[in-house]
Design an enzyme around this catalytic site. Structure first.
Site, PDB file in Angstrom:
ATOM      1  CG  ASN A 186     110.519  -7.068  27.803  1.00 44.73           C
ATOM      2  OD1 ASN A 186     109.471  -6.774  27.218  1.00 44.73           O
ATOM      3  ND2 ASN A 186     111.103  -8.242  27.611  1.00 44.73           N
ATOM      4  CG  ASP A 214     108.201 -12.449  20.998  1.00 44.75           C
ATOM      5  OD1 ASP A 214     109.192 -11.684  21.146  1.00 44.75           O
ATOM      6  OD2 ASP A 214     108.180 -13.612  21.427  1.00 44.75           O
TER       7      ASP A 214
HETATM    8  C1  IPE Z   1     106.945 -10.349  25.570  1.00 47.27           C
HETATM    9  O1  IPE Z   1     108.052 -10.513  24.766  1.00 47.27           O
HETATM   10  C2  IPE Z   1     106.796  -8.931  25.860  1.00 47.27           C
HETATM   11  C3  IPE Z   1     106.595  -8.083  24.713  1.00 47.27           C
HETATM   12  C4  IPE Z   1     106.271  -8.428  23.512  1.00 47.27           C
HETATM   13  C5  IPE Z   1     106.773  -6.717  25.011  1.00 47.27           C
HETATM   14  P1  IPE Z   1     109.311 -11.319  25.287  1.00 47.27           P
HETATM   15  O2  IPE Z   1     110.012 -11.745  24.054  1.00 47.27           O
HETATM   16  O3  IPE Z   1     110.078 -10.545  26.264  1.00 47.27           O
HETATM   17  O4  IPE Z   1     108.616 -12.556  25.998  1.00 47.27           O
HETATM   18  P2  IPE Z   1     109.259 -13.821  26.710  1.00 47.27           P
HETATM   19  O5  IPE Z   1     109.915 -13.330  27.939  1.00 47.27           O
HETATM   20  O6  IPE Z   1     110.202 -14.415  25.728  1.00 47.27           O
HETATM   21  O7  IPE Z   1     108.112 -14.717  27.000  1.00 47.27           O
HETATM   22  C1  IPE Z   2     109.600  -8.192  21.039  1.00 46.07           C
HETATM   23  O1  IPE Z   2     110.672  -8.657  20.328  1.00 46.07           O
HETATM   24  C2  IPE Z   2     109.802  -6.789  21.511  1.00 46.07           C
HETATM   25  C3  IPE Z   2     110.079  -6.671  22.936  1.00 46.07           C
HETATM   26  C4  IPE Z   2     110.018  -7.605  23.820  1.00 46.07           C
HETATM   27  C5  IPE Z   2     110.459  -5.363  23.396  1.00 46.07           C
HETATM   28  P1  IPE Z   2     111.875  -9.386  21.039  1.00 46.07           P
HETATM   29  O2  IPE Z   2     112.917  -8.362  21.332  1.00 46.07           O
HETATM   30  O3  IPE Z   2     111.429 -10.195  22.186  1.00 46.07           O
HETATM   31  O4  IPE Z   2     112.374 -10.314  19.860  1.00 46.07           O
HETATM   32  P2  IPE Z   2     112.896 -11.803  19.986  1.00 46.07           P
HETATM   33  O5  IPE Z   2     111.841 -12.588  20.689  1.00 46.07           O
HETATM   34  O6  IPE Z   2     114.177 -11.754  20.746  1.00 46.07           O
HETATM   35  O7  IPE Z   2     113.059 -12.218  18.568  1.00 46.07           O
HETATM   36 MG    MG Z   3     110.805 -12.148  22.387  1.00 48.95          MG
END
Ligand code: IPE
Ligand code: IPE
Ligand code: MG
Length: 246
Positions: free
Chosen positions: A68, A20
């Site tokens: 996602n 993340d």
């Molecule tokens: C969780 O990341 C899923 C992945 C790392 C693929 P998100 O950034 O989407 O998680 P939430 O929804 O904020 O908890």
């Molecule tokens: C994690 O990074 C990757 C995926 C969920 C695909 P994020 O895209 O959630 O990054 P933040 O949390 O917005 O920084």
């Molecule tokens: Mg995230």
């Protein structure tokens, strides 16, 4: 610095990662979120290499959750494209990495599905490390399909209700080919599991770091392992009982 502190005889067999912070990492640099995802993909390969060199047999990466799919269409498409780009056979063969995908593949576009299947097939005998990517994955999806399969087996007379144990559930989970993770690492500062390996992490040690995923380097991994090795895993017993077992 942390590498020397690792007890190589007590390494986890499976480390799971919630990758993340890609978006925030990019935004902090005045860039588009997709720039962060690209950087994050490089981190992923680097972490696999590092884990492999340590001798850790399984690593699982949460790359895309069921939830996602609700992101803006352009971001979803960019993530799908990025995934396909990183499914290159040479990369995996060169490092002797076995690839496995877990997730709701029915939602994946055909080209990605083809690439994944091809990669799983041609890397299936690789032995250095198994790299599992959770894509279009969530434990709620996984439990739903496990329950459906078990119910069907009961309905077909192949399984008695009395014979259902937690092992039966294990066997119907997408992760049935590997041990549960001893250590789960989430980068990016949030302290939640976001529907990732909820069944399998029943007794995992959880490690949260503020470091954004693209900045997660070898040293960060060593540090997490040292932290993990400093914990006493009691599995319901008392500290004294566990100490005596040693
Ligand atoms: C969780 O990341 C899923 C992945 C790392 C693929 P998100 O950034 O989407 O998680 P939430 O929804 O904020 O908890
Ligand atoms: C994690 O990074 C990757 C995926 C969920 C695909 P994020 O895209 O959630 O990054 P933040 O949390 O917005 O920084
Ligand atoms: Mg995230």
């Amino acid at each position: 610095m942390y590498k020397e502190k690792i007890d190589m005889s007590r390494l986890p067999k499976h480390i799971a990662f919630i990758m993340d912070g890609n978006g925030r990492w990019a935004q902090a640099r005045g860039q588009q979120r997709s720039f962060g995802h690209t950087a994050g993909a490089d981190t992923l390969h680097a972490v696999v290499r590092c884990a492999k060199n340590l001798g850790i047999p399984y690593v699982t990466f949460y790359a895309f959750s069921t939830e996602n799919w609700n992101r803006p269409k352009e971001e979803v498409n960019a993530l799908l494209k990025l995934m396909v780009k990183h499914l290159e056979e040479e990369l995996f063969m060169k490092d002797n990495v076995r690839f496995r995908l877990i997730g709701d593949i029915e939602r994946l576009p055909q080209d990605m599905l083809d690439s994944c299947n091809h990669l799983m097939e041609c890397t299936k005998n690789n032995t250095a490390i198994t790299m599992v990517v959770a894509f279009s994955y969530s434990t709620h999806w996984e439990m739903e399909q496990a329950v459906k399969q078990i119910a069907q087996e009961v309905k077909d007379g192949k399984l008695d209700v009395e014979d259902i144990t937690d092992k039966t559930i294990d066997e119907h989970m997408a992760t049935n080919f590997m041990p549960d993770p001893e250590l789960l690492i989430r980068t990016g500062g949030e302290q939640r599991l976001s529907n990732f390996l909820l069944w399998q992490t029943a007794y995992s040690e959880l490690y949260f770091t503020d470091t954004y995923w693209p900045d997660f380097d070898d040293e960060c991994l060593y540090k997490a392992i040292v932290d993990y090795q400093g914990r006493q895993r009691r599995f319901g017993k008392t500290g004294e009982q566990v100490a005596e077992e040693k």
